[in-house]
Motif scaffolding. Structure first.
Motif, mmCIF file in Angstrom:
data_model
loop_
_atom_site.group_PDB
_atom_site.id
_atom_site.type_symbol
_atom_site.label_atom_id
_atom_site.label_comp_id
_atom_site.label_asym_id
_atom_site.label_seq_id
_atom_site.Cartn_x
_atom_site.Cartn_y
_atom_site.Cartn_z
ATOM 1 N N ALA A 179 34.458 42.189 31.266
ATOM 2 C CA ALA A 179 34.238 43.002 32.458
ATOM 3 C C ALA A 179 34.858 44.391 32.328
ATOM 4 C CB ALA A 179 34.805 42.276 33.681
ATOM 5 N N VAL A 180 36.051 44.484 31.732
ATOM 6 C CA VAL A 180 36.704 45.789 31.601
ATOM 7 C C VAL A 180 35.910 46.694 30.662
ATOM 8 C CG1 VAL A 180 38.783 46.986 30.836
ATOM 9 C CG2 VAL A 180 38.989 44.871 32.134
ATOM 10 N N TYR A 225 32.821 47.861 32.429
ATOM 11 C CA TYR A 225 33.164 48.878 33.420
ATOM 12 C C TYR A 225 33.481 50.207 32.745
ATOM 13 C CZ TYR A 225 35.349 50.929 37.567
ATOM 14 O OH TYR A 225 35.661 51.744 38.625
ATOM 15 N N SER A 244 43.043 40.222 38.869
ATOM 16 C CA SER A 244 42.179 40.994 37.989
ATOM 17 C C SER A 244 40.706 40.771 38.312
ATOM 18 C CB SER A 244 42.457 40.618 36.532
ATOM 19 O OG SER A 244 41.612 41.323 35.657
ATOM 20 N N LEU A 291 38.120 43.653 39.810
ATOM 21 C CA LEU A 291 36.886 43.997 39.099
ATOM 22 C C LEU A 291 35.661 43.745 39.972
ATOM 23 C CD1 LEU A 291 37.799 42.594 35.589
ATOM 24 C CD2 LEU A 291 37.312 44.988 36.131
ATOM 25 N N ILE A 342 44.408 47.872 35.227
ATOM 26 C CA ILE A 342 43.504 46.723 35.176
ATOM 27 C C ILE A 342 43.797 45.858 33.963
ATOM 28 C CG2 ILE A 342 41.098 46.025 34.866
ATOM 29 C CD1 ILE A 342 40.284 48.487 36.463
ATOM 30 N N ILE A 349 29.179 43.419 35.737
ATOM 31 C CA ILE A 349 30.622 43.368 35.957
ATOM 32 C C ILE A 349 30.965 42.298 36.984
ATOM 33 C CG2 ILE A 349 32.623 44.659 36.796
ATOM 34 C CD1 ILE A 349 31.133 47.206 35.793
ATOM 35 N N ALA A 356 33.246 39.054 36.424
ATOM 36 C CA ALA A 356 34.420 38.836 37.272
ATOM 37 C C ALA A 356 34.382 37.447 37.910
ATOM 38 C CB ALA A 356 34.501 39.917 38.345
#
Length: 213
Positions: free
Chosen positions: A21-22, A25, A78, A82, A124, A199, A203
């Motif tokens: 996800a990070v 993003y 987290s 997200l 994050i 995302i 998440a």
């Protein structure tokens, strides 16, 4: 010394390359802003990886039982953060598209600068203490014998940071190319909503995978 360098590079790539996800993003933020902002975000992620590598070589196995009680709460936080970011990005993209309808192209506003992106992505990524468990497992499981002094430990940490930074900057570059290729309002809307959906799905998957330590 070369062993510590190679080990650090492989460890940094090992933690950075799985695009979750990070990473998604990061690409989305760069696509709708610019490469400088994306680079700031990428270095924020890499800094967190470097800090956790430093904690691993400094504290070793002693850190694992200390962190275990907070693993689940931090992973939940987290995932929620997200998910909120994904929803916010999608809503903002739709509102911007509607505001532009019938008015012609407008200059894209980029309130998120490199510094804010760096701090945001650093925060994050630091919410995932499993990273330090990963580095600790590497250090204690096979690399500990080669990291017996401060110079080798420093090389390992620096190499892990450099490898993570190189990969995250590659992702940011991909986001910048994507942003330049989708210059129309509709293209940007579709990209923003698609990335937000991805995302959000990642998440939710992260939250669903949370189990008590």
């Amino acid at each position: 010394m070369s062993g510590a360098l190679v080990s650090g590079l492989l460890a940094g790539l090992g933690i950075a390359m799985p695009v979750g996800a990070v990473g998604t993003y990061l690409v989305a933020v760069t696509a709708r802003t610019n490469l400088r902002t994306g680079a700031g975000a990428a270095l924020g992620v890499a800094t967190a990886d470097g800090l956790y590598a430093l904690l691993a070589v400094a504290g070793g196995a002693a850190l694992v039982p200390v962190l275990r009680p907070v693993l689940v709460p931090l992973r939940i936080v987290s995932g929620v953060v997200l998910l909120a970011l994904a929803v916010h990005a999608a809503v903002k993209a739709v509102a911007r598209h509607r505001a532009r309808a019938g008015t012609g192209p407008a200059r894209e506003q980029t309130p998120l600068g490199p510094r804010r992106a760096y701090l945001g992505f650093l925060g994050i990524t630091l919410m995932n203490p499993l990273t330090v468990v990963y580095f600790t497992a590497l250090v204690m499981g096979g690399q500990g014998a080669s990291l017996t002094d401060l110079p080798r430990q420093s090389v390992f940490v620096a190499a892990a940071f450099a490898a993570s930074a190189a990969w995250q900057l590659l992702l940011a570059s991909g986001g910048a190319l994507l942003g330049r290729s989708l210059t129309g309002d509709l293209g940007r809307l579709l990209t923003a909503t698609a990335s937000s959906a991805l995302i959000a799905a990642l998440a939710v998957q992260l939250l669903a995978s949370v189990t008590p330590p």
